[in-house]
Design an enzyme around this catalytic site. Structure first.
Site, PDB file in Angstrom:
ATOM      1  N   HIS A  39     -26.715   3.588 100.607  1.00  0.00           N
ATOM      2  CA  HIS A  39     -25.290   3.082  99.695  1.00  0.00           C
ATOM      3  C   HIS A  39     -24.566   4.202  99.709  1.00  0.00           C
ATOM      4  CE1 HIS A  39     -26.422   5.969  96.215  1.00  0.00           C
ATOM      5  NE2 HIS A  39     -27.627   5.810  96.575  1.00  0.00           N
ATOM      6  N   ASP A  42     -21.824   4.704  97.326  1.00  0.00           N
ATOM      7  CA  ASP A  42     -21.158   5.138  95.877  1.00  0.00           C
ATOM      8  C   ASP A  42     -21.934   5.988  95.190  1.00  0.00           C
ATOM      9  OD1 ASP A  42     -23.356   3.218  95.571  1.00  0.00           O
ATOM     10  OD2 ASP A  42     -22.897   2.842  93.778  1.00  0.00           O
ATOM     11  N   GLU A  66     -32.417   7.494 101.832  1.00  0.00           N
ATOM     12  CA  GLU A  66     -32.435   8.033 100.726  1.00  0.00           C
ATOM     13  C   GLU A  66     -33.614   9.037 100.231  1.00  0.00           C
ATOM     14  OE1 GLU A  66     -31.204   7.080  96.037  1.00  0.00           O
ATOM     15  OE2 GLU A  66     -31.259   5.450  97.333  1.00  0.00           O
ATOM     16  N   GLU A  94     -24.956   0.599  94.573  1.00  0.00           N
ATOM     17  CA  GLU A  94     -26.209   0.887  94.281  1.00  0.00           C
ATOM     18  C   GLU A  94     -26.344   1.735  93.054  1.00  0.00           C
ATOM     19  OE1 GLU A  94     -30.012   3.325  94.047  1.00  0.00           O
ATOM     20  OE2 GLU A  94     -28.139   4.260  94.238  1.00  0.00           O
TER      21      GLU A  94
END
Length: 180
Positions: free
Chosen positions: A69, A71, A159, A131
């Protein structure tokens, strides 16, 4: 553009307020370097998600998927020792909002496009834009994969989790508790 320059641009982008800005930057940087880019808008909130084909068109393909993601949550700037919206290097450490979760992943992939193209394997980069808020992006991307008959061989999610490689998802449980 080098990895640190890309990372700097990603951090400077206010992805907590307007993830479209960062998605447009990524599209403009990769547009001539990849086979195809599909923008998937969330039906629920019109936030952008990107599906990027490296060594492949995005239809009827089995591919390695790199996913993340882009954001971030907003920063309480007064609590930071450095400007959270500017890449700051101190010694061997880099500081900036979202640097670990997940802008380093995106900048590393963007900086490595030429090396990934040399692998000749179909690779798909997926970047979602929500996310940190509602996770509509993942659902909309999965639906687009089904529509286009994209089948992941396996997925690498960039991540970090305790800085260890995991072969499963952390998952999520939701409970509703009523107290009388």
């Amino acid at each position: 553009m080098s990895n640190l320059n890309i990372l700097s641009r990603l951090i400077e982008s206010r992805s907590d307020k307007d993830p479209d800005e960062i998605m447009n930057f990524i599209k403009s940087e990769l547009n001539t370097k990849v086979e195809e880019i599909i923008e998937v808008l969330n039906k629920e909130d019109d936030k952008k998600n990107l599906i990027i084909g490296i060594n492949t068109k995005l239809k009827n393909v089995e591919a390695i998927v790199l996913s993340g993601h882009i954001d971030t949550v907003g920063a309480d700037e007064e609590k930071y020792n450095t400007n959270p919206y500017k890449l700051t290097i101190k010694g061997d450490k880099a500081y900036g909002l979202g640097i670990i979760d997940m802008k380093c992943f995106a900048s590393s992939i963007m900086d490595s496009i030429e090396e990934l193209k040399c692998k000749k394997s179909p690779i798909i980069l997926v970047l979602t834009g929500d996310e940190e808020t509602n996770l509509y992006g993942v659902e909309n991307v999965i639906n687009k994969f089904k529509e286009l008959n994209i089948r992941p061989k396996f997925t690498i999610i960039g991540e970090p989790t305790s800085f260890e490689i995991k072969n499963t998802s952390n998952g999520c449980f939701e409970y509703k508790v009523e107290v009388y």
